[in-house]
Scaffold this motif. Structure first.
Motif, PDB file in Angstrom:
ATOM      1  N   GLN A   1      16.902  34.059   5.313  1.00  0.00           N
ATOM      2  CA  GLN A   1      16.639  33.148   6.421  1.00  0.00           C
ATOM      3  C   GLN A   1      15.394  33.575   7.200  1.00  0.00           C
ATOM      4  O   GLN A   1      14.561  32.744   7.578  1.00  0.00           O
ATOM      5  CB  GLN A   1      17.849  33.111   7.367  1.00  0.00           C
ATOM      6  CG  GLN A   1      19.052  32.382   6.813  1.00  0.00           C
ATOM      7  CD  GLN A   1      20.256  32.496   7.725  1.00  0.00           C
ATOM      8  OE1 GLN A   1      20.556  33.558   8.280  1.00  0.00           O
ATOM      9  NE2 GLN A   1      20.973  31.397   7.891  1.00  0.00           N
TER      10      GLN A   1
ATOM     11  N   GLN B   1       0.525  26.641  16.663  1.00  0.00           N
ATOM     12  CA  GLN B   1       1.477  27.702  16.338  1.00  0.00           C
ATOM     13  C   GLN B   1       1.857  28.436  17.617  1.00  0.00           C
ATOM     14  O   GLN B   1       0.988  28.900  18.351  1.00  0.00           O
ATOM     15  CB  GLN B   1       0.868  28.703  15.356  1.00  0.00           C
ATOM     16  CG  GLN B   1       0.965  28.303  13.891  1.00  0.00           C
ATOM     17  CD  GLN B   1       0.487  29.423  12.993  1.00  0.00           C
ATOM     18  OE1 GLN B   1      -0.509  30.083  13.283  1.00  0.00           O
ATOM     19  NE2 GLN B   1       1.174  29.654  11.891  1.00  0.00           N
TER      20      GLN B   1
ATOM     21  N   LYS C   1      12.252  32.969   5.071  1.00  0.00           N
ATOM     22  CA  LYS C   1      11.976  31.536   4.970  1.00  0.00           C
ATOM     23  C   LYS C   1      11.338  31.028   6.263  1.00  0.00           C
ATOM     24  O   LYS C   1      10.359  30.262   6.229  1.00  0.00           O
ATOM     25  CB  LYS C   1      13.271  30.776   4.693  1.00  0.00           C
ATOM     26  CG  LYS C   1      13.076  29.267   4.558  1.00  0.00           C
ATOM     27  CD  LYS C   1      14.395  28.559   4.315  1.00  0.00           C
ATOM     28  CE  LYS C   1      14.192  27.039   4.242  1.00  0.00           C
ATOM     29  NZ  LYS C   1      15.496  26.328   4.049  1.00  0.00           N
ATOM     30  N   ALA C   2      11.891  31.451   7.412  1.00  0.00           N
ATOM     31  CA  ALA C   2      11.340  31.015   8.702  1.00  0.00           C
ATOM     32  C   ALA C   2       9.904  31.494   8.875  1.00  0.00           C
ATOM     33  O   ALA C   2       9.029  30.736   9.328  1.00  0.00           O
ATOM     34  CB  ALA C   2      12.218  31.525   9.842  1.00  0.00           C
TER      35      ALA C   2
ATOM     36  N   ASP D   1      10.092  20.874  15.554  1.00  0.00           N
ATOM     37  CA  ASP D   1      10.393  21.740  14.414  1.00  0.00           C
ATOM     38  C   ASP D   1      10.242  23.200  14.813  1.00  0.00           C
ATOM     39  O   ASP D   1       9.172  23.627  15.263  1.00  0.00           O
ATOM     40  CB  ASP D   1       9.450  21.427  13.245  1.00  0.00           C
ATOM     41  CG  ASP D   1       9.696  20.044  12.670  1.00  0.00           C
ATOM     42  OD1 ASP D   1      10.854  19.603  12.701  1.00  0.00           O
ATOM     43  OD2 ASP D   1       8.721  19.416  12.203  1.00  0.00           O
TER      44      ASP D   1
ATOM     45  N   LYS E   1       7.757  32.257   6.506  1.00  0.00           N
ATOM     46  CA  LYS E   1       6.891  31.552   5.556  1.00  0.00           C
ATOM     47  C   LYS E   1       6.578  30.148   6.057  1.00  0.00           C
ATOM     48  O   LYS E   1       5.432  29.679   5.980  1.00  0.00           O
ATOM     49  CB  LYS E   1       7.587  31.480   4.189  1.00  0.00           C
ATOM     50  CG  LYS E   1       6.727  30.878   3.088  1.00  0.00           C
ATOM     51  CD  LYS E   1       7.445  30.912   1.747  1.00  0.00           C
ATOM     52  CE  LYS E   1       6.571  30.314   0.651  1.00  0.00           C
ATOM     53  NZ  LYS E   1       7.281  30.341  -0.666  1.00  0.00           N
ATOM     54  N   GLN E   2       7.572  29.451   6.593  1.00  0.00           N
ATOM     55  CA  GLN E   2       7.360  28.107   7.134  1.00  0.00           C
ATOM     56  C   GLN E   2       6.427  28.137   8.335  1.00  0.00           C
ATOM     57  O   GLN E   2       5.588  27.248   8.500  1.00  0.00           O
ATOM     58  CB  GLN E   2       8.701  27.481   7.523  1.00  0.00           C
ATOM     59  CG  GLN E   2       9.583  27.105   6.344  1.00  0.00           C
ATOM     60  CD  GLN E   2      10.923  26.549   6.792  1.00  0.00           C
ATOM     61  OE1 GLN E   2      11.436  26.899   7.859  1.00  0.00           O
ATOM     62  NE2 GLN E   2      11.504  25.676   5.981  1.00  0.00           N
ATOM     63  N   PHE E   3       6.576  29.162   9.166  1.00  0.00           N
ATOM     64  CA  PHE E   3       5.731  29.275  10.362  1.00  0.00           C
ATOM     65  C   PHE E   3       4.279  29.550   9.980  1.00  0.00           C
ATOM     66  O   PHE E   3       3.346  28.904  10.471  1.00  0.00           O
ATOM     67  CB  PHE E   3       6.268  30.388  11.257  1.00  0.00           C
ATOM     68  CG  PHE E   3       5.552  30.520  12.576  1.00  0.00           C
ATOM     69  CD1 PHE E   3       5.491  29.457  13.455  1.00  0.00           C
ATOM     70  CD2 PHE E   3       4.951  31.714  12.942  1.00  0.00           C
ATOM     71  CE1 PHE E   3       4.842  29.569  14.676  1.00  0.00           C
ATOM     72  CE2 PHE E   3       4.301  31.846  14.152  1.00  0.00           C
ATOM     73  CZ  PHE E   3       4.247  30.777  15.025  1.00  0.00           C
TER      74      PHE E   3
ATOM     75  N   GLY F   1       2.935  28.910   7.158  1.00  0.00           N
ATOM     76  CA  GLY F   1       2.407  27.796   6.384  1.00  0.00           C
ATOM     77  C   GLY F   1       2.225  26.516   7.172  1.00  0.00           C
ATOM     78  O   GLY F   1       1.712  25.531   6.640  1.00  0.00           O
TER      79      GLY F   1
ATOM     80  N   GLN G   1       4.660  24.556   8.432  1.00  0.00           N
ATOM     81  CA  GLN G   1       5.751  23.580   8.356  1.00  0.00           C
ATOM     82  C   GLN G   1       6.515  23.486   9.674  1.00  0.00           C
ATOM     83  O   GLN G   1       7.070  22.446  10.000  1.00  0.00           O
ATOM     84  CB  GLN G   1       6.732  23.935   7.231  1.00  0.00           C
ATOM     85  CG  GLN G   1       6.195  23.663   5.839  1.00  0.00           C
ATOM     86  CD  GLN G   1       5.577  24.907   5.220  1.00  0.00           C
ATOM     87  OE1 GLN G   1       5.272  25.866   5.908  1.00  0.00           O
ATOM     88  NE2 GLN G   1       5.371  24.864   3.900  1.00  0.00           N
ATOM     89  N   ILE G   2       6.582  24.601  10.402  1.00  0.00           N
ATOM     90  CA  ILE G   2       7.165  24.572  11.750  1.00  0.00           C
ATOM     91  C   ILE G   2       6.124  25.101  12.722  1.00  0.00           C
ATOM     92  O   ILE G   2       5.332  25.983  12.388  1.00  0.00           O
ATOM     93  CB  ILE G   2       8.467  25.404  11.853  1.00  0.00           C
ATOM     94  CG1 ILE G   2       8.232  26.860  11.437  1.00  0.00           C
ATOM     95  CG2 ILE G   2       9.570  24.786  11.014  1.00  0.00           C
ATOM     96  CD1 ILE G   2       9.443  27.748  11.622  1.00  0.00           C
TER      97      ILE G   2
END
Length: 424
Positions: free
Chosen positions: A283, A247, A286-287, A271, A289-291, A293, A295-296
């Protein structure tokens, strides 16, 4: 010291145990007793020291004890004003977490989204309102919010509030607040303007100063790459590909710069996502949450948008652009190496940023370790005044040449272009 020594009520202690919180941070240990004693507090602490809990926990305790004395529809008793929606949401989550075994109800309001859901929550009645200044004043003007019953007022991240131009909004709010209230004022830095504002809000405050802005955590390793502007993109890619980083929070000076970094890295199959003021609330959430989690692996942020980002065990921070304020550097790298965890802060410095690095090293009273095996070392020197003038002159010449060529191409494609241009 333990939380059990702070005279907290059982429902709050139970919520803290659920989060595995046993020992308060310095600002919590100092501020909570003052707030429980109903004294105004002027708090200075850098990001990540736990100041949200320092005011949320005692406010929840006050409201819980007062609920036995009141009946009827809930009135807004506590108002927390903060500069960004990310930080507002984080504060709202904290109130929910620490107050889950109490009957204290909170809601969060901010701009950038429709107000319908927020208005419904307000009409249902809340005890604690967390708000950004613009949406707060807007809903007040529409008659959805009354501050007549406020007993606890918190101004959080006051320095950023001023940086973002909210000073006039804050002054409007102060005129609407009851004079008899407990006020809490928190800021990472305390320049003269902030101190002057605090004097308008607080009455005989207790001062709590923790981890001055000149300090960086001992658990954070700091490294500096000196390179050229033209090589920065390639250097960033080299760092990301030669190090196993799960991360990474990367800082860009501007919103457009953040978007450019993301486009370049995505083209290289990395990603990532950007958060800044031009992104919609959905947006940004979402970013984040993805970070969080996984996903990115990389999140690019501007300084203002990064306020409120709280990521457990974040290890890496990269300064793609060196900040021109030394204190900002301390705040940025304070995102990693929290709560005793190890962190690594990497900064990429081009010639024009050398002066910023000197200011940072003077502030933190240490020299940042230079990376010797840099594949793109800094070769050119910073421009002097004469060179800067020549550079600006050449840039203006190229700009004029570009528009002249563009207009010529348009005229060649459209015979009537020049005639229409003159007549328009």
């Amino acid at each position: 010291m333990q939380f059990t020594e702070l005279k907290l009520i059982p429902p709050i202690l139970k919520a803290l145990r659920d989060e595995n919180y046993t020992t308060p941070t310095d600002i919590q240990a100092q501020a909570i007793p003052y707030i429980l004693s109903r004294k105004d507090v002027l708090g200075s602490a850098q990001t990540g020291t736990g100041k949200t809990a320092a005011f949320a926990i005692p406010i929840i305790q006050h409201l819980t004890q007062e609920q036995y004395e009141t009946k009827g529809k809930r009135k807004i008793k506590a108002l927390i004003v903060t500069p960004t929606r990310e930080l507002a949401l984080q504060i709202g989550e904290s109130f929910t977490t620490y107050g889950k075994y109490t009957k204290v109800k909170n809601t969060v309001i901010f701009g950038g989204v429709t107000q319908n859901a927020q208005v419904r929550a307000l009409k249902a009645g809340v005890d604690v309102l967390v708000a950004t200044p613009g949406r707060l004043l807007d809903l007040m003007s529409q008659g959805y919010i009354s501050l007549n019953h406020i007993k606890y007022f918190v101004l959080d991240e006051a320095d950023r509030m001023l940086d973002m131009g909210f000073i006039h909004d804050i002054k409007k709010l102060l005129e609407k607040l009851p004079s008899k209230r407990q006020s809490l004022f928190f800021s990472a830095t305390m320049p003269p303007k902030i101190l002057k504002l605090s004097q308008q809000i607080l009455v005989k405050p207790e001062k709590v100063v923790v981890n001055p802005v000149s300090s960086t955590a001992e658990t954070i390793q700091q490294y500096l790459y000196t390179t050229n502007k033209s090589d920065k993109k390639a250097l960033l890619l080299h760092i990301l590909r030669t190090n196993e980083m799960d991360q990474v929070l990367l800082f860009s000076r501007t919103k457009h710069g953040a978007d450019r970094i993301v486009r370049n890295l995505r083209n290289k199959k990395i990603d990532c996502a950007a958060i800044h003021g031009d992104k919609s609330q959905n947006q940004r959430q979402k970013a984040l949450k993805q970070f969080k989690g996984g996903q990115i692996k990389l999140l690019v942020a501007t300084d203002i948008a990064a306020r409120g980002i709280d990521i457990d065990k974040l290890r890496y921070v990269i300064n793609y652009d060196i900040p021109n304020e030394a204190e900002t550097y301390v705040h940025r790298i304070g995102r990693c190496g929290r709560a005793g965890e190890e962190g690594i802060a990497i900064s990429l410095c081009e010639p024009e940023e050398n002066a910023y690095v000197r200011d940072i090293e003077k502030l933190i009273d240490r020299k940042i370790d230079r990376v010797e095996d840099n594949p793109f070392p800094q070769t050119d020197k910073p421009m002097n005044n004469e060179e800067k003038k020549e550079f600006e002159k050449e840039k203006q010449r190229k700009r004029q040449e570009y528009f002249a060529n563009r207009n010529k191409k348009r005229a060649d494609k459209k015979p009537g272009f020049r005639r229409r241009k003159r007549n328009s």
